[in-house]
Design a protein around this motif. Structure first.
Motif, PDB file in Angstrom:
ATOM      1  N   THR A  25       0.818  -1.222   0.000  1.00 45.77           N
ATOM      2  CA  THR A  25       0.000   0.000   0.000  1.00 45.77           C
ATOM      3  C   THR A  25       0.852   1.272   0.000  1.00 45.77           C
ATOM      4  O   THR A  25       0.375   2.333  -0.365  1.00 45.77           O
ATOM      5  N   ILE A  26       2.115   1.154   0.444  1.00 42.80           N
ATOM      6  CA  ILE A  26       2.943   2.366   0.470  1.00 42.80           C
ATOM      7  C   ILE A  26       3.728   2.566  -0.831  1.00 42.80           C
ATOM      8  O   ILE A  26       4.523   3.490  -0.942  1.00 42.80           O
ATOM      9  N   VAL A  27       3.491   1.683  -1.799  1.00 43.91           N
ATOM     10  CA  VAL A  27       4.249   1.791  -3.046  1.00 43.91           C
ATOM     11  C   VAL A  27       3.756   2.987  -3.864  1.00 43.91           C
ATOM     12  O   VAL A  27       2.573   3.104  -4.161  1.00 43.91           O
ATOM     13  N   GLY A  28       4.692   3.859  -4.199  1.00 43.19           N
ATOM     14  CA  GLY A  28       4.373   4.977  -5.069  1.00 43.19           C
ATOM     15  C   GLY A  28       4.557   4.586  -6.525  1.00 43.19           C
ATOM     16  O   GLY A  28       4.689   3.402  -6.852  1.00 43.19           O
ATOM     17  N   ARG A  29       4.542   5.573  -7.397  1.00 42.36           N
ATOM     18  CA  ARG A  29       4.699   5.330  -8.835  1.00 42.36           C
ATOM     19  C   ARG A  29       5.764   6.270  -9.381  1.00 42.36           C
ATOM     20  O   ARG A  29       5.905   7.382  -8.891  1.00 42.36           O
ATOM     21  N   GLN A  30       6.480   5.820 -10.433  1.00 37.94           N
ATOM     22  CA  GLN A  30       7.294   6.773 -11.150  1.00 37.94           C
ATOM     23  C   GLN A  30       6.509   7.264 -12.352  1.00 37.94           C
ATOM     24  O   GLN A  30       5.686   6.556 -12.915  1.00 37.94           O
ATOM     25  N   MET A  31       6.858   8.497 -12.672  1.00 39.04           N
ATOM     26  CA  MET A  31       6.133   9.193 -13.715  1.00 39.04           C
ATOM     27  C   MET A  31       7.005   9.202 -14.968  1.00 39.04           C
ATOM     28  O   MET A  31       8.198   9.478 -14.890  1.00 39.04           O
ATOM     29  N   THR A  32       6.417   8.885 -16.116  1.00 39.37           N
ATOM     30  CA  THR A  32       7.112   9.047 -17.394  1.00 39.37           C
ATOM     31  C   THR A  32       6.223   9.936 -18.251  1.00 39.37           C
ATOM     32  O   THR A  32       5.030   9.653 -18.403  1.00 39.37           O
ATOM     33  N   VAL A  33       6.794  11.014 -18.769  1.00 35.78           N
ATOM     34  CA  VAL A  33       6.003  12.000 -19.526  1.00 35.78           C
ATOM     35  C   VAL A  33       6.730  12.315 -20.828  1.00 35.78           C
ATOM     36  O   VAL A  33       7.946  12.518 -20.829  1.00 35.78           O
ATOM     37  N   VAL A  34       5.983  12.374 -21.927  1.00 34.07           N
ATOM     38  CA  VAL A  34       6.565  12.775 -23.210  1.00 34.07           C
ATOM     39  C   VAL A  34       5.791  13.972 -23.756  1.00 34.07           C
ATOM     40  O   VAL A  34       4.589  14.109 -23.528  1.00 34.07           O
ATOM     41  N   THR A  35       6.521  14.834 -24.450  1.00 28.95           N
ATOM     42  CA  THR A  35       5.894  16.009 -25.048  1.00 28.95           C
ATOM     43  C   THR A  35       6.608  16.352 -26.363  1.00 28.95           C
ATOM     44  O   THR A  35       7.802  16.103 -26.480  1.00 28.95           O
ATOM     45  N   ILE A  36       5.871  16.888 -27.319  1.00 27.17           N
ATOM     46  CA  ILE A  36       6.526  17.346 -28.566  1.00 27.17           C
ATOM     47  C   ILE A  36       6.605  18.866 -28.575  1.00 27.17           C
ATOM     48  O   ILE A  36       5.740  19.551 -28.038  1.00 27.17           O
TER      49      ILE A  36
END
Ligand SMILES: [Zn+2]
Length: 246
Positions: free
Chosen positions: A234-245
């Protein structure tokens, strides 16, 4: 945190330091996500005018962000596992902890896509569905793609049970991504996705894997598997991956 900067696009590969936890970001639906931490400095560095995530459900559906819906779409509100856009300075992202972020940039049509592919999504063909949608909307050709893999569970650590392969019955080549080590069986998720991409017509040397660290053994990243092993998923977070042009 790593920013991959190319002349036409930028990709943000986040890690555990961003402190993204589902309990918090699930409530962001109706708020301006660009002004929130940890998004605000990232949005500034990537020059984002908008940023979208979906409510990820390990499925194979997704959404296109276009001029007709961009003002109405709310981040994190809709179920889905891929996003596609041709809009400049619009970030599209996924949040993961062992699942594989798959980024597509089409060099000719200047279109981007990003998918959240865990084993369930992979078995449902989420990346293939994203490519089909990109073809439909923008007449792209996979031979023009550059692909990036973000951090994910890898075959060094991604142990599965002996029944696992039944989920991949429709993919005869899935056997190549299942590796036995003694009595244990390991799944090579990025390799399975790579095999799917090659069959879609993506060139081998267009698949960039230098950011595909193993989230289970590299503790810079959040890992669902590692969280379960330590008794508190329950304490597991997430990593964020973001792409933009640009
Ligand atoms: Zn590992």
């Amino acid at each position: 945190m790593i920013i991959h900067s190319a002349p036409q696009y930028q990709i943000y590969f986040g890690d555990a330091k961003d402190q993204m936890f589902p309990d918090e970001y699930q409530n962001w639906n109706n708020s301006n996500i660009l002004s929130r931490l940890p998004i605000q400095p990232i949005a500034q560095r990537l020059h984002l005018g908008a940023l979208f995530f979906l409510h990820q459900v390990h499925g194979a559906n997704g959404m296109v962000i276009s001029p007709t819906n961009i003002d109405a779409v709310r981040p994190l509100k809709y179920d889905g596992d891929f996003l596609i856009t041709q809009e400049l300075n619009v970030g599209i992202g996924v949040l993961t902890a062992d699942c594989l972020p798959v980024i597509i940039y089409d060099r000719k049509k200047h279109v981007i896509g990003i998918a959240h592919a865990g084993w369930r999504g992979a078995a449902l063909g989420v990346v293939i569905e994203m490519i089909n949608r990109m073809k439909q909307e923008y007449a792209v050709s996979p031979s023009d793609f550059t692909i990036f893999f973000g951090p994910s569970a890898k075959q060094c650590c991604y142990q599965v049970d002996s029944q696992f392969e039944v989920h991949f019955e429709t993919y005869p080549y899935a056997q190549k991504a299942l590796l036995a080590n003694g009595n244990a069986l390991f799944f090579d998720l990025p390799f399975f996705i790579e095999l799917q991409l090659l069959r879609e017509g993506v060139a081998q040397d267009a698949i960039r894997k230098e950011y595909n660290s193993c989230t289970i053994c590299d503790t810079r990243f959040h890992s669902h598997r590692r969280g379960v092993r330590h008794g508190d998923p329950t304490i597991v977070g997430r990593q964020m991956t973001v792409v933009t042009i640009k």
